[in-house]
Design an enzyme around this catalytic site. Structure first.
Site, short mmCIF file in Angstrom:
data_model
loop_
_atom_site.label_atom_id
_atom_site.label_comp_id
_atom_site.label_asym_id
_atom_site.label_seq_id
_atom_site.Cartn_x
_atom_site.Cartn_y
_atom_site.Cartn_z
N GLU A 66 0.28 -8.93 23.34
CA GLU A 66 -0.36 -7.76 22.74
C GLU A 66 -0.72 -7.98 21.26
O GLU A 66 -1.77 -7.53 20.81
CB GLU A 66 0.59 -6.57 22.88
CG GLU A 66 0.07 -5.27 22.40
CD GLU A 66 1.07 -4.16 22.66
OE1 GLU A 66 1.27 -3.35 21.74
OE2 GLU A 66 1.65 -4.10 23.76
N ASP A 67 0.15 -8.67 20.52
CA ASP A 67 0.00 -8.73 19.07
C ASP A 67 -0.31 -10.10 18.49
O ASP A 67 -0.35 -10.24 17.26
CB ASP A 67 1.28 -8.19 18.40
CG ASP A 67 1.47 -6.71 18.63
OD1 ASP A 67 0.48 -6.01 18.96
OD2 ASP A 67 2.60 -6.23 18.50
#
Length: 185
Positions: A66-67
């Site tokens: 996600e990051d």
């Protein structure tokens, strides 16, 4: 992959996550290293009695896709299909607007696998604990309280699997609401 010592596998996941998140910081005023959050999620899972190495690995890696620029395929190649699946289940689609991502977390939580729900619950506990004790720089009290409400809604779909995790979340939520009580001014 399963014939490798589970401690070695978990440490490999920690090393991988530390490398991928190396330049990231939390939003608190101290700009804490982001990897501390990933480690804490796995630690909370372990303290709640989770001993499955792959669940702990996915806890460490839960924000990596996600990051960072990490792909699900990289997670699978290095850590296996099950870890990838768990990370996929707890990852937001960053191409969607923030409000949509938040709504989808609430809607999807009850339908996630039991292990993904445990990871999500540990993550929300850590975030609620952090927002209460070390709020993001510039977040007014109202925004912190809105986060607590949203986290409670997500966790509602994760209940019934681990009483220790649920009790820990509930205690953090209550402490957070008490600390952020608008009547405290």
């Amino acid at each position: 992959m399963s014939d490798v010592n589970p401690i070695v596998r978990l440490l490999d996941a920690l090393h991988f996550a530390a490398d991928r998140h190396r330049d990231q910081r939390r939003k608190d005023s101290a700009a804490s290293p982001y990897i501390n959050h990933c480690i804490e999620v796995a630690q909370v899972l372990a303290e709640a009695g989770i001993t499955d190495t792959e669940v702990l690995m996915a806890g460490v890696l839960h924000d990596t896709v996600e990051d960072t620029r990490t792909t699900p395929a990289e997670i699978e190649a290095r850590f296996g299909a099950r870890v990838r699946g768990l990370v996929d289940e707890v990852s937001d689609d960053k191409s969607l607007p923030g409000g949509t991502r938040k709504r989808l977390q609430v809607e999807n939580a009850p339908h996630a696998s039991p292990d993904a729900r445990r990871i999500k619950l540990a993550d929300k506990y850590c975030n609620v604990h952090d927002i209460t004790g070390r709020p993001p720089a510039g977040w007014p009290r109202r925004r912190c309280l809105e986060y607590l409400d949203w986290a409670e809604a997500v966790v509602a779909g994760c209940r019934g699997l681990n009483p220790a995790l649920e009790a820990r979340f509930d205690a953090a939520l209550a402490a957070g609401r008490a600390a952020l009580d608008p009547g405290a001014d």
